[in-house]
Design a protein around this motif. Structure first.
Motif, PDB file in Angstrom:
ATOM      1  N   ILE A   4       0.888  -1.208   0.132  1.00 52.02           N
ATOM      2  CA  ILE A   4      -0.117  -0.013   0.138  1.00 52.02           C
ATOM      3  C   ILE A   4       0.851   1.339   0.124  1.00 52.02           C
ATOM      4  O   ILE A   4       0.669   2.217  -0.745  1.00 52.02           O
ATOM      5  N   LYS A   5       1.974   1.077   0.930  1.00 58.57           N
ATOM      6  CA  LYS A   5       2.777   2.501   0.972  1.00 58.57           C
ATOM      7  C   LYS A   5       3.330   2.620  -0.615  1.00 58.57           C
ATOM      8  O   LYS A   5       3.588   3.830  -1.110  1.00 58.57           O
ATOM      9  N   GLU A   6       3.810   1.376  -1.124  1.00 62.58           N
ATOM     10  CA  GLU A   6       4.487   1.657  -2.629  1.00 62.58           C
ATOM     11  C   GLU A   6       3.305   2.123  -3.518  1.00 62.58           C
ATOM     12  O   GLU A   6       3.850   2.707  -4.357  1.00 62.58           O
ATOM     13  N   ALA A   7       2.129   1.502  -3.363  1.00 63.29           N
ATOM     14  CA  ALA A   7       1.086   1.998  -4.488  1.00 63.29           C
ATOM     15  C   ALA A   7       0.788   3.620  -4.346  1.00 63.29           C
ATOM     16  O   ALA A   7       0.858   4.284  -5.217  1.00 63.29           O
ATOM     17  N   LEU A   8       1.106   4.220  -3.010  1.00 67.05           N
ATOM     18  CA  LEU A   8       0.816   5.601  -2.689  1.00 67.05           C
ATOM     19  C   LEU A   8       1.991   6.318  -3.150  1.00 67.05           C
ATOM     20  O   LEU A   8       1.781   7.551  -3.909  1.00 67.05           O
ATOM     21  N   LYS A   9       2.987   5.940  -2.993  1.00 67.86           N
ATOM     22  CA  LYS A   9       4.279   6.571  -3.709  1.00 67.86           C
ATOM     23  C   LYS A   9       4.499   6.475  -5.103  1.00 67.86           C
ATOM     24  O   LYS A   9       4.456   7.707  -5.697  1.00 67.86           O
ATOM     25  N   LEU A  10       3.669   5.401  -5.907  1.00 68.38           N
ATOM     26  CA  LEU A  10       3.588   5.379  -7.267  1.00 68.38           C
ATOM     27  C   LEU A  10       2.585   5.982  -7.726  1.00 68.38           C
ATOM     28  O   LEU A  10       2.750   6.870  -8.805  1.00 68.38           O
TER      29      LEU A  10
END
Length: 551
Positions: A87-93
């Motif tokens: 989820i953190k990676e998704a928001l960064k992307l």
């Protein structure tokens, strides 16, 4: 009071929805994190669709969206920590994509919440995951909700197949663009039920494309599946049992175990790996161990060796064998060691599981003999003259497509009883783990043609469609539904959903689904499928066979 809501699989509670804990074994907090994962992916998709319209290259998001969708398929990933990180990676992307669009001068004034929400801590992620706006029930209109979920579940299955193809170096940017467009459309409150229905059928169109892509990837890399007698007994060497669907993982494991004294067996949906010519050269590739996914608690304990999940379907394990189970790819479970993904196109490193296997006992034999498979479209085409002659002579009266999934419910014994009761002049075409309900029965053959023709994994249902289209051509028919083919399909999870939508796109009608119709079909949406496509369910073996044979 609901602590979660999920109705994406066939075994959902009361055929209505899991509200406290998933029948699959996922906890409420994990279910809500999975909902938030999808929610964040919809934000990426909304921004990605705008980028697609402007001709901005965002292909770096393709793989991430595939993996994110795949992780939420039933029984694929139970590891909460993986979801927190994803989820953190998704928001960064998402935010990088947003900045890219802003730099291009794009108008971003009407973005939905999935594209804008912020979370700055673990607690905030949990709070957001539990909020009313994130889950399935956030869409109040039952019919709109039903269509949105039908599309989303189809996209999950599509993403799984696209990821397997991508692992072999095969991709199609148009499929990725469609996934973004369709995900973003599930946020659009202006779309009518008719427009969502059209998008649902378009999802089926892209389902055909992704299964064709994966078929090309598999057969170009490993050869066309061929008729194979698969050993179901064991040898005396330590071993690894590989489960799931990913053939690239299979290839790399076989290469790395060669000469180590460790044997390799397939399990569940990996059984069709035995049919590919490229894998037959490995002397330590023994055959298949066990049955469908839901029997793994008993069978994994008896296998004694190390176990590798490449995808779903994981059942929460017994403590007696949990310490020798590994995951890779989109699969995961807390406490299982996870083998990292490939970096810079270098093979995965399976050395740890191989060394672990060396320290373990050989498998306990649970059955002997062999089963026959390998009847994908190229192999059936090679037998075309024989098959056509059998139909023309009346030796084969009807084909029954019994593809799909197996599962735990006792009602699924219907499919074993159905196969046993079918007239001797009928042939079963199958793919997916549904085959385990009847692939070890002694059903005989018709003039040398086995009465169970196994095309392979669930994605190889594409082969069954190709076979049907070829027969339509051979018999010079105008309509695929004029063929002597009946469809009695068992479903369980979201890859079965994309297969169903693909068949509907191809014009196949009168498909019967069981043991129950999906809970996510509202009465009105189900009625549309019944009226336009003749979708039905099962009743009892005797009446159903009579109905199918008369049709």
């Amino acid at each position: 009071m609901m602590s979660m809501f999920c109705y994406q699989c066939q075994e959902t509670v009361g055929n209505k929805g899991c509200t406290k804990v998933g029948v699959c074994g996922k906890t409420a907090d994990l279910a809500n994190l999975q909902d938030l994962m999808i929610y964040a992916l919809k934000g990426i998709a909304e921004l990605g669709s705008k980028a697609d319209e402007l001709g901005i290259d965002i292909s770096n998001s393709d793989r991430f969206i595939m993996e994110g969708l795949f992780m939420t398929i039933t029984n694929a990933n139970f590891d909460k920590e993986r979801f927190f990180e994803k989820i953190k990676e998704a928001l960064k992307l998402r935010d990088e994509l947003k900045a890219k669009l802003e730099d291009s001068g794009a108008d971003l004034g009407d973005l939905k919440d999935p594209s804008t929400f912020t979370v700055n801590s673990r607690d905030e992620i949990v709070y957001k995951a539990n909020s009313d706006e994130v889950g399935v029930l956030a869409t109040e209109n039952e019919d709109v909700r039903s269509l949105r979920e039908l599309i989303t579940y189809g996209l999950k299955g599509m993403a799984a197949y696209a990821e397997h193809a991508d692992n072999l170096g095969y991709s199609d940017p148009e499929i990725s663009k469609f996934i973004r467009r369709a995900l973003a459309a599930t946020l659009d409150d202006e779309l009518t039920a008719d427009e969502l229905t059209a998008l649902t059928l378009e999802t089926g169109e892209y389902g055909v494309k992704v299964m064709a892509l994966l078929d090309e990837a598999n057969t170009s890399t490993y050869g066309n599946p061929e008729i194979t007698e698969v050993n179901i007994g064991v040898r005396d060497n330590p071993a690894i049992l590989i489960s799931g669907h990913d053939l690239k993982d299979m290839e790399e494991l076989l290469k790395q175990t060669e000469g180590t004294g460790v044997d390799v067996y397939t399990h569940g949906e990996m059984l069709p790996a035995n049919y590919y010519p490229a894998f037959k050269k490995y002397d330590h590739f023994v055959g298949n161990y066990g049955n469908a996914w839901w029997k793994q608690k008993e069978e994994f304990e008896k296998f004694n060796g190390a176990i590798l999940f490449t995808t779903n379907c994981i059942v929460p394990p017994k403590a007696s064998y949990a310490d020798r189970v590994y995951t890779t790819g989109s699969s995961g479970y807390p406490g299982f060691k996870h083998i990292p993904d490939r970096v810079d196109e270098q093979p995965k490193d399976f050395s740890e599981i191989i060394e672990h296997a060396k320290r373990l006992s050989a498998p306990t034999e649970i059955e002997k003999g062999s089963i026959v498979g390998g009847f994908a479209h190229a192999q059936v085409f090679a037998l075309a003259d024989k098959v056509v002659e059998a139909v023309k002579s009346g030796a084969i009266k009807k084909f029954f497509v019994m593809a799909g999934c197996d599962g735990r419910m006792k009602s699924r014994n219907y499919y074993t009883d159905f196969a046993e009761a079918l007239p001797k002049d009928t042939v079963i075409l199958t793919a997916g783990c549904a085959k385990y309900k009847y692939n070890k029965l002694n059903l005989g053959d018709i003039g040398g043609i086995p009465r169970v023709l196994d095309a392979g994994q669930c994605n190889d249902s594409y082969s069954l469609a190709v076979i049907a289209m070829k027969l339509k051509e051979v018999f010079e028919l105008n309509d695929i539904n004029d063929l002597p083919i009946a469809y009695n399909i068992a479903w369980y999870e979201q890859k079965a959903v994309i297969v169903l939508l693909a068949l509907l796109h191809l014009g196949v009608k009168n498909i019967h689904l069981g043991p129950t119709l999906p809970a996510f079909l509202s009465p009105n949406v189900a009625n549309v499928l019944v009226e336009n496509f003749g979708i039905g369910t099962i009743s009892n073996v005797e009446d159903d066979i009579e109905m199918f044979m008369k049709a």
